[in-house]
Motif scaffolding. Sequence first.
Motif, PDB file in Angstrom:
ATOM      1  N   ALA A 102       7.324 114.352  10.509  1.00 36.36           N
ATOM      2  CA  ALA A 102       7.936 115.106  11.608  1.00 36.36           C
ATOM      3  C   ALA A 102       8.125 114.288  12.878  1.00 36.36           C
ATOM      4  N   PHE A 103       7.559 113.052  12.901  1.00 33.93           N
ATOM      5  CA  PHE A 103       7.537 112.310  14.161  1.00 33.93           C
ATOM      6  C   PHE A 103       8.143 110.907  13.997  1.00 33.93           C
ATOM      7  N   ASP A 104       8.857 110.494  15.024  1.00 30.97           N
ATOM      8  CA  ASP A 104       9.445 109.156  15.052  1.00 30.97           C
ATOM      9  C   ASP A 104       8.430 108.114  15.501  1.00 30.97           C
ATOM     10  N   VAL A 105       7.492 108.545  16.341  1.00 25.79           N
ATOM     11  CA  VAL A 105       6.489 107.629  16.895  1.00 25.79           C
ATOM     12  C   VAL A 105       5.129 108.312  16.856  1.00 25.79           C
ATOM     13  N   LEU A 106       4.143 107.594  16.347  1.00 24.33           N
ATOM     14  CA  LEU A 106       2.744 108.014  16.438  1.00 24.33           C
ATOM     15  C   LEU A 106       2.032 107.015  17.335  1.00 24.33           C
ATOM     16  N   VAL A 107       1.467 107.487  18.430  1.00 23.53           N
ATOM     17  CA  VAL A 107       0.713 106.619  19.331  1.00 23.53           C
ATOM     18  C   VAL A 107      -0.710 107.146  19.415  1.00 23.53           C
ATOM     19  N   CYS A 108      -1.664 106.246  19.387  1.00 23.63           N
ATOM     20  CA  CYS A 108      -3.060 106.674  19.306  1.00 23.63           C
ATOM     21  C   CYS A 108      -3.979 105.670  19.999  1.00 23.63           C
ATOM     22  N   ASN A 109      -4.773 106.181  20.918  1.00 25.71           N
ATOM     23  CA  ASN A 109      -5.855 105.416  21.528  1.00 25.71           C
ATOM     24  C   ASN A 109      -7.153 106.091  21.109  1.00 25.71           C
ATOM     25  N   PRO A 110      -7.648 105.761  19.912  1.00 21.58           N
ATOM     26  CA  PRO A 110      -8.790 106.492  19.350  1.00 21.58           C
ATOM     27  C   PRO A 110     -10.124 105.971  19.890  1.00 21.58           C
ATOM     28  N   PRO A 111     -11.206 106.663  19.623  1.00 22.62           N
ATOM     29  CA  PRO A 111     -12.524 106.082  19.895  1.00 22.62           C
ATOM     30  C   PRO A 111     -12.693 104.799  19.077  1.00 22.62           C
ATOM     31  N   TYR A 112     -13.075 103.714  19.728  1.00 23.68           N
ATOM     32  CA  TYR A 112     -13.217 102.451  18.980  1.00 23.68           C
ATOM     33  C   TYR A 112     -14.421 101.609  19.404  1.00 23.68           C
ATOM     34  N   THR A 122     -17.985 100.154  19.192  1.00 27.81           N
ATOM     35  CA  THR A 122     -18.928  99.974  18.092  1.00 27.81           C
ATOM     36  C   THR A 122     -20.325 100.456  18.490  1.00 27.81           C
ATOM     37  N   ALA A 123     -21.194 100.566  17.489  1.00 28.70           N
ATOM     38  CA  ALA A 123     -22.568 100.986  17.766  1.00 28.70           C
ATOM     39  C   ALA A 123     -23.252 100.009  18.710  1.00 28.70           C
ATOM     40  N   GLU A 124     -23.036  98.721  18.492  1.00 30.82           N
ATOM     41  CA  GLU A 124     -23.647  97.710  19.358  1.00 30.82           C
ATOM     42  C   GLU A 124     -23.106  97.805  20.776  1.00 30.82           C
ATOM     43  N   GLU A 125     -21.800  97.986  20.910  1.00 28.83           N
ATOM     44  CA  GLU A 125     -21.189  98.075  22.239  1.00 28.83           C
ATOM     45  C   GLU A 125     -21.616  99.335  22.979  1.00 28.83           C
ATOM     46  N   MET A 126     -21.840 100.430  22.249  1.00 31.56           N
ATOM     47  CA  MET A 126     -22.294 101.664  22.899  1.00 31.56           C
ATOM     48  C   MET A 126     -23.610 101.445  23.633  1.00 31.56           C
ATOM     49  N   ARG A 127     -24.472 100.613  23.064  1.00 31.93           N
ATOM     50  CA  ARG A 127     -25.779 100.371  23.688  1.00 31.93           C
ATOM     51  C   ARG A 127     -25.657  99.516  24.942  1.00 31.93           C
ATOM     52  N   ALA A 128     -24.535  98.819  25.113  1.00 30.19           N
ATOM     53  CA  ALA A 128     -24.374  97.900  26.243  1.00 30.19           C
ATOM     54  C   ALA A 128     -23.378  98.387  27.285  1.00 30.19           C
ATOM     55  N   LEU A 129     -22.919  99.640  27.179  1.00 33.83           N
ATOM     56  CA  LEU A 129     -21.930 100.154  28.124  1.00 33.83           C
ATOM     57  C   LEU A 129     -22.497 100.218  29.542  1.00 33.83           C
ATOM     58  N   ALA A 139     -15.236 110.615  22.806  1.00 29.38           N
ATOM     59  CA  ALA A 139     -13.984 109.875  22.934  1.00 29.38           C
ATOM     60  C   ALA A 139     -14.195 108.369  22.938  1.00 29.38           C
ATOM     61  N   LEU A 140     -15.431 107.926  22.756  1.00 29.62           N
ATOM     62  CA  LEU A 140     -15.743 106.496  22.824  1.00 29.62           C
ATOM     63  C   LEU A 140     -16.161 105.907  21.475  1.00 29.62           C
ATOM     64  N   TYR A 141     -17.070 106.581  20.772  1.00 32.37           N
ATOM     65  CA  TYR A 141     -17.723 105.976  19.605  1.00 32.37           C
ATOM     66  C   TYR A 141     -16.825 106.030  18.373  1.00 32.37           C
ATOM     67  N   GLY A 142     -16.551 104.850  17.821  1.00 28.71           N
ATOM     68  CA  GLY A 142     -15.667 104.737  16.666  1.00 28.71           C
ATOM     69  C   GLY A 142     -16.371 104.365  15.377  1.00 28.71           C
ATOM     70  N   GLY A 143     -17.674 104.600  15.287  1.00 31.22           N
ATOM     71  CA  GLY A 143     -18.422 104.232  14.088  1.00 31.22           C
ATOM     72  C   GLY A 143     -19.090 102.884  14.244  1.00 31.22           C
ATOM     73  N   THR A 144     -19.868 102.500  13.247  1.00 24.80           N
ATOM     74  CA  THR A 144     -20.663 101.276  13.327  1.00 24.80           C
ATOM     75  C   THR A 144     -19.826 100.070  13.720  1.00 24.80           C
ATOM     76  N   ASP A 145     -18.666  99.891  13.081  1.00 27.27           N
ATOM     77  CA  ASP A 145     -17.812  98.749  13.404  1.00 27.27           C
ATOM     78  C   ASP A 145     -16.640  99.126  14.304  1.00 27.27           C
ATOM     79  N   GLY A 146     -16.594 100.385  14.750  1.00 28.34           N
ATOM     80  CA  GLY A 146     -15.540 100.834  15.651  1.00 28.34           C
ATOM     81  C   GLY A 146     -14.211 101.145  14.984  1.00 28.34           C
TER      82      GLY A 146
END
Length: 285
Positions: free
Chosen positions: A183-193, A195-202, A214-221
Amino acid sequence: MTREQLFFDVRRRLEAAGISMPELEARELTACALGVDRQRLLMQRTSPVSDAERERLEQLVARRLAHEPLAYLLGEWDFCGITLRVTPDVLIPRSDTERLCELAALRAGQVSAPRVLDLCSGSGCIALALLKQVPDAQAVGVDVSPTAVALANENAQRLRLSDRYEAVEGDALTAPPADYRQAFDVLVCNPPYITAEEMRALDPDVSDYEPHLALYGGTDGLDFYRTILDTWAQVVKPGGALFFECGWKQGEAVASLCRAAGWQDVCVHTDYAGIPRIVTAEKPR
């Protein structure tokens, strides 16, 4: 105390606390507390300020010194030529994302009456800025958070874009509605990405205030990219385009996922700071 004295006092305190842009933030906070246009704040430098105004500013400064982000204190933020209302229910729109928005707008502008899907839409910043640049486009924003959806629709109304935009609830980690297929010509996405390690250092400004959903994207992001390519990719028309934002070390990994999913013309682009942050791809016809 005059406006000028108040401004310089706030700037001194922010600078002493290590705030990176103390003059800009002092101007924004002082103007907010006084209820005046920030561009005209010091035009009447010697104007006295009331006790109530000083108290309002003191409360704002105390919150900022506790690392609450400036955007949440002001309640609004500029992004890609538009001003959006923001709350702690959504991520603060960042300049990192402006290049993503502009690339998606360029692609949408090559299609007659394009339909755009903004997945993980948050405040609606990407789609709403795109609609300002592409007058014949229509856009749908999808976010798992009902409060984010309500805010995005409010932003559309404030920007007079409600006739071309609607935000709805939906989960990027589950299958899309059946009627979204191709249904769409363009899909744009800024997902949570993040990583677990980066979450600890925010930084505290982010970790203590912005929504972790809206931040955590899983262990590897990369959890959202994998799922979106497996499921939501079906909403793009053949010949349509996909635009992802990703973390500063994830560009090649996300590009590889796109290629493995059968997308073509996959490219990694830098943002305006020169960081490889955007992945684009085209769906085979």
